[in-house]
Design a protein around this motif. Structure first.
Motif, PDB file in Angstrom:
ATOM      1  N   TYR A  63      21.324 -12.197 -14.573  1.00 44.20           N
ATOM      2  CA  TYR A  63      21.556 -12.573 -15.962  1.00 44.20           C
ATOM      3  C   TYR A  63      20.955 -11.530 -16.896  1.00 44.20           C
ATOM      4  N   ILE A  64      21.646 -11.300 -18.003  1.00 45.78           N
ATOM      5  CA  ILE A  64      21.107 -10.500 -19.100  1.00 45.78           C
ATOM      6  C   ILE A  64      20.597 -11.485 -20.141  1.00 45.78           C
ATOM      7  N   LEU A  65      19.381 -11.244 -20.626  1.00 51.73           N
ATOM      8  CA  LEU A  65      18.745 -12.119 -21.604  1.00 51.73           C
ATOM      9  C   LEU A  65      18.622 -11.377 -22.930  1.00 51.73           C
ATOM     10  N   VAL A  66      19.019 -12.034 -24.008  1.00 48.86           N
ATOM     11  CA  VAL A  66      18.953 -11.428 -25.342  1.00 48.86           C
ATOM     12  C   VAL A  66      18.219 -12.387 -26.270  1.00 48.86           C
ATOM     13  N   GLY A 110      23.669 -19.909 -28.416  1.00 48.31           N
ATOM     14  CA  GLY A 110      22.441 -19.779 -27.640  1.00 48.31           C
ATOM     15  C   GLY A 110      21.447 -20.850 -28.031  1.00 48.31           C
ATOM     16  N   ASP A 111      20.278 -20.777 -27.436  1.00 45.09           N
ATOM     17  CA  ASP A 111      19.199 -21.709 -27.746  1.00 45.09           C
ATOM     18  C   ASP A 111      18.355 -21.111 -28.845  1.00 45.09           C
ATOM     19  N   ASP A 115      15.090 -19.107 -36.969  1.00 49.47           N
ATOM     20  CA  ASP A 115      16.069 -18.022 -37.018  1.00 49.47           C
ATOM     21  C   ASP A 115      16.002 -17.108 -35.796  1.00 49.47           C
ATOM     22  N   ILE A 116      15.437 -17.607 -34.685  1.00 47.85           N
ATOM     23  CA  ILE A 116      15.332 -16.841 -33.438  1.00 47.85           C
ATOM     24  C   ILE A 116      16.175 -17.536 -32.366  1.00 47.85           C
ATOM     25  N   TYR A 117      17.036 -16.759 -31.688  1.00 47.36           N
ATOM     26  CA  TYR A 117      17.952 -17.324 -30.699  1.00 47.36           C
ATOM     27  C   TYR A 117      17.854 -16.572 -29.381  1.00 47.36           C
ATOM     28  N   ASP A 118      17.922 -17.338 -28.282  1.00 47.73           N
ATOM     29  CA  ASP A 118      17.919 -16.782 -26.935  1.00 47.73           C
ATOM     30  C   ASP A 118      19.289 -16.997 -26.307  1.00 47.73           C
ATOM     31  N   HIS A 119      19.777 -15.959 -25.614  1.00 51.30           N
ATOM     32  CA  HIS A 119      21.078 -16.007 -24.954  1.00 51.30           C
ATOM     33  C   HIS A 119      20.890 -15.586 -23.500  1.00 51.30           C
ATOM     34  N   LYS A 120      21.667 -16.199 -22.625  1.00 54.40           N
ATOM     35  CA  LYS A 120      21.611 -15.894 -21.199  1.00 54.40           C
ATOM     36  C   LYS A 120      23.042 -15.680 -20.721  1.00 54.40           C
ATOM     37  N   LEU A 121      23.361 -14.435 -20.363  1.00 53.97           N
ATOM     38  CA  LEU A 121      24.703 -14.072 -19.935  1.00 53.97           C
ATOM     39  C   LEU A 121      24.711 -13.784 -18.441  1.00 53.97           C
ATOM     40  N   LEU A 122      25.582 -14.470 -17.714  1.00 54.12           N
ATOM     41  CA  LEU A 122      25.750 -14.173 -16.294  1.00 54.12           C
ATOM     42  C   LEU A 122      26.438 -12.818 -16.179  1.00 54.12           C
ATOM     43  N   SER A 123      25.734 -11.855 -15.625  1.00 55.38           N
ATOM     44  CA  SER A 123      26.259 -10.497 -15.484  1.00 55.38           C
ATOM     45  C   SER A 123      26.930 -10.308 -14.133  1.00 55.38           C
ATOM     46  N   SER A 124      26.315 -10.812 -13.073  1.00 52.78           N
ATOM     47  CA  SER A 124      26.877 -10.719 -11.725  1.00 52.78           C
ATOM     48  C   SER A 124      26.583 -12.005 -10.966  1.00 52.78           C
ATOM     49  N   MET A 143      26.557  -0.119 -28.825  1.00 54.42           N
ATOM     50  CA  MET A 143      27.146  -0.440 -30.120  1.00 54.42           C
ATOM     51  C   MET A 143      27.267   0.854 -30.923  1.00 54.42           C
ATOM     52  N   ARG A 144      27.974   0.775 -32.035  1.00 52.61           N
ATOM     53  CA  ARG A 144      28.171   1.971 -32.862  1.00 52.61           C
ATOM     54  C   ARG A 144      26.999   2.238 -33.796  1.00 52.61           C
ATOM     55  N   GLN A 145      26.086   1.302 -33.899  1.00 51.65           N
ATOM     56  CA  GLN A 145      24.977   1.443 -34.844  1.00 51.65           C
ATOM     57  C   GLN A 145      23.693   1.805 -34.098  1.00 51.65           C
ATOM     58  N   ASP A 146      22.969   2.776 -34.626  1.00 49.59           N
ATOM     59  CA  ASP A 146      21.713   3.207 -34.026  1.00 49.59           C
ATOM     60  C   ASP A 146      20.707   3.486 -35.144  1.00 49.59           C
ATOM     61  N   PRO A 147      19.664   2.677 -35.265  1.00 49.82           N
ATOM     62  CA  PRO A 147      19.299   1.571 -34.393  1.00 49.82           C
ATOM     63  C   PRO A 147      20.111   0.314 -34.709  1.00 49.82           C
ATOM     64  N   LEU A 148      20.092  -0.582 -33.746  1.00 51.45           N
ATOM     65  CA  LEU A 148      20.747  -1.879 -33.879  1.00 51.45           C
ATOM     66  C   LEU A 148      19.682  -2.876 -34.336  1.00 51.45           C
ATOM     67  N   PRO A 149      19.824  -3.415 -35.572  1.00 46.84           N
ATOM     68  CA  PRO A 149      18.760  -4.255 -36.125  1.00 46.84           C
ATOM     69  C   PRO A 149      18.790  -5.694 -35.619  1.00 46.84           C
ATOM     70  N   TYR A 150      17.640  -6.333 -35.707  1.00 46.27           N
ATOM     71  CA  TYR A 150      17.445  -7.762 -35.437  1.00 46.27           C
ATOM     72  C   TYR A 150      17.653  -8.148 -33.977  1.00 46.27           C
ATOM     73  N   VAL A 151      17.544  -7.190 -33.068  1.00 44.39           N
ATOM     74  CA  VAL A 151      17.474  -7.505 -31.641  1.00 44.39           C
ATOM     75  C   VAL A 151      15.991  -7.459 -31.307  1.00 44.39           C
ATOM     76  N   MET A 152      15.431  -8.588 -30.950  1.00 42.10           N
ATOM     77  CA  MET A 152      13.985  -8.698 -30.770  1.00 42.10           C
ATOM     78  C   MET A 152      13.528  -8.324 -29.361  1.00 42.10           C
ATOM     79  N   SER A 153      14.286  -8.781 -28.357  1.00 42.39           N
ATOM     80  CA  SER A 153      13.904  -8.545 -26.969  1.00 42.39           C
ATOM     81  C   SER A 153      15.152  -8.512 -26.103  1.00 42.39           C
ATOM     82  N   MET A 154      15.050  -7.764 -25.018  1.00 43.47           N
ATOM     83  CA  MET A 154      16.084  -7.759 -23.982  1.00 43.47           C
ATOM     84  C   MET A 154      15.397  -8.069 -22.667  1.00 43.47           C
TER      85      MET A 154
END
Length: 166
Positions: A63-66, A110-111, A115-124, A143-154
């Motif tokens: 899983y990928i966690l965002v 997500g959960d 204003d903070i949300y967690d997402h869990k994506l099945l990758s494999s 993504m096309r934007q660098d840096p990509l804002p408001y991504v807190m953790s991966m």
């Protein structure tokens, strides 16, 4: 004074969400997050996760966690996921799309709390690691934007599949 209270409330919510997430995955053999500095994900910042596979005879779900803030400017997030074997060679790489907000309503998915949300994506699903040893997963924002804002953790979670319900 209200800024301090707001910051305290956000910290408390973050801790509560983190504890909730860690308490739910008893089948996880590995789960980890990398916090992104100032909630900006730069292309050159590639979160890296190293874990050990002790049983190569069972399949694992990856899983990928965002974790993102509600101010994130897009509906989705593209991430390239790389898996490296114990010898350092790439076993797998794939582009993943994580849907963070409902495209029609803009409502966060997500959960979440505040204003903070967690997402869990099945990758494999049912990924077979070829042998015992230490493996590494790297995540790169695509993504096309660098840096990509408001991504807190991966993060990533490696889990044994749950037995089928009877």
């Amino acid at each position: 004074m209200s800024n301090k209270l707001s910051r305290s409330v956000k910290i408390a919510m973050f801790i509560a969400i983190t504890l909730y997430c860690f308490s739910c995955d008893s089948n996880a053999i590995y789960k980890s997050y990398v916090d992104l500095k100032d909630t900006n994900w730069y292309v050159k910042n590639v979160p890296t996760f190293t874990f050990e596979i002790k049983d190569e005879n069972i399949p694992y779900n990856i899983y990928i966690l965002v974790r993102n803030a509600s101010q994130y400017p897009y509906n989705n997030l593209y991430v390239t996921r790389y898996i490296y074997g114990p010898d350092g060679k790439i076993l797998s790489n794939r582009l993943e799309e994580v849907i963070l907000f409902d495209q029609k309503t803009g409502k966060p998915l997500g959960d979440g709390l505040g204003d903070i949300y967690d997402h869990k994506l099945l990758s494999s699903r049912s990924f077979m690691f070829p042998k015992k040893g230490k493996y590494t997963i790297k995540l790169k924002q695509y993504m096309r934007q660098d840096p990509l804002p408001y991504v807190m953790s991966m993060g990533v979670s490696i889990e044994k599949p749950l037995p089928p319900k009877q």
